[in-house]
Write a protein that holds these residues in place. Structure first.
Motif, short mmCIF file in Angstrom:
data_model
loop_
_atom_site.label_atom_id
_atom_site.label_comp_id
_atom_site.label_asym_id
_atom_site.label_seq_id
_atom_site.Cartn_x
_atom_site.Cartn_y
_atom_site.Cartn_z
N ASP A 7 0.83 -1.21 0.00
CA ASP A 7 0.00 0.00 0.00
C ASP A 7 0.86 1.25 0.00
N THR A 8 2.00 1.18 0.68
CA THR A 8 2.88 2.33 0.81
C THR A 8 4.33 1.89 0.71
N THR A 9 5.10 2.65 -0.04
CA THR A 9 6.54 2.45 -0.14
C THR A 9 7.20 3.78 0.15
N VAL A 10 8.15 3.79 1.07
CA VAL A 10 8.90 5.01 1.38
C VAL A 10 10.19 4.98 0.58
N SER A 51 8.66 6.06 -8.76
CA SER A 51 7.84 6.76 -7.77
C SER A 51 7.02 7.92 -8.36
N ARG A 56 1.30 5.31 -4.25
CA ARG A 56 1.77 4.42 -3.18
C ARG A 56 3.10 4.89 -2.58
N PHE A 57 3.84 5.68 -3.34
CA PHE A 57 5.15 6.12 -2.88
C PHE A 57 5.08 7.38 -2.04
N ILE A 58 5.85 7.39 -0.99
CA ILE A 58 6.13 8.60 -0.22
C ILE A 58 7.62 8.86 -0.44
N GLU A 76 4.95 11.43 7.71
CA GLU A 76 4.25 11.15 6.45
C GLU A 76 3.50 9.82 6.49
N VAL A 77 4.12 8.81 7.06
CA VAL A 77 3.45 7.51 7.15
C VAL A 77 2.27 7.60 8.11
N ARG A 80 -0.76 9.06 6.49
CA ARG A 80 -1.39 8.10 5.59
C ARG A 80 -2.19 7.08 6.40
N LEU A 86 -4.28 5.55 0.94
CA LEU A 86 -3.45 6.35 0.02
C LEU A 86 -3.92 7.79 0.01
#
Length: 87
Positions: A7-10, A51, A56-58, A76-77, A80, A86
Motif C-alpha cells: 500500500d505504501t513504499t517510502v 515513484s 503508493r510512494f512517499i 508522512e506515514v 497516511r 493512500l
C-alpha cells in the motif's frame, strides 16, 4: 505472492555522492555499496522514475541527519495511516 503490491513504499532520496560518503564513515562497505557512483546514480534515477505519479510512494529527501529523516518518515506515514489509506 505474485501480483501483490504494498500500500505504501517510502523512497528515501539521497544524492549518491552523499550516500557513499555517509556509508563509508559508518563501517566497511558491502558489495552493493562498493559499486561505482554511476551504478548508484542509475539506481536512484530508476527509483525516481518508479515513484513519479505513483500514489503508493512517499518520497523523502534525506538532506539532514538520520533523526530528521526518520521524523519526516514517521510524520508522512502517520498521516497516511490516520487518513485511512493512500493520499
Amino acid at each position: 505472492i505474485m501480483g501483490r503490491l504494498p500500500d505504501t513504499t517510502v523512497f528515501i532520496s539521497l544524492n549518491p555522492d552523499e550516500g557513499i560518503r555517509r556509508r563509508s564513515r559508518a563501517r566497511e562497505m558491502d558489495r552493493l555499496e562498493q559499486e561505482s557512483l554511476d551504478f548508484h546514480r542509475r539506481v536512484r534515477d530508476a527509483f525516481h522514475t518508479l515513484s513519479e505519479g505513483d500514489p503508493r510512494f512517499i518520497t523523502i529527501a534525506s538532506r539532514q541527519d538520520k533523526y530528521d529523516t526518520a521524523e519526516r518518515i514517521y510524520h508522512e506515514v502517520s498521516k497516511r495511516l490516520i487518513g485511512g489509506g493512500l493520499a
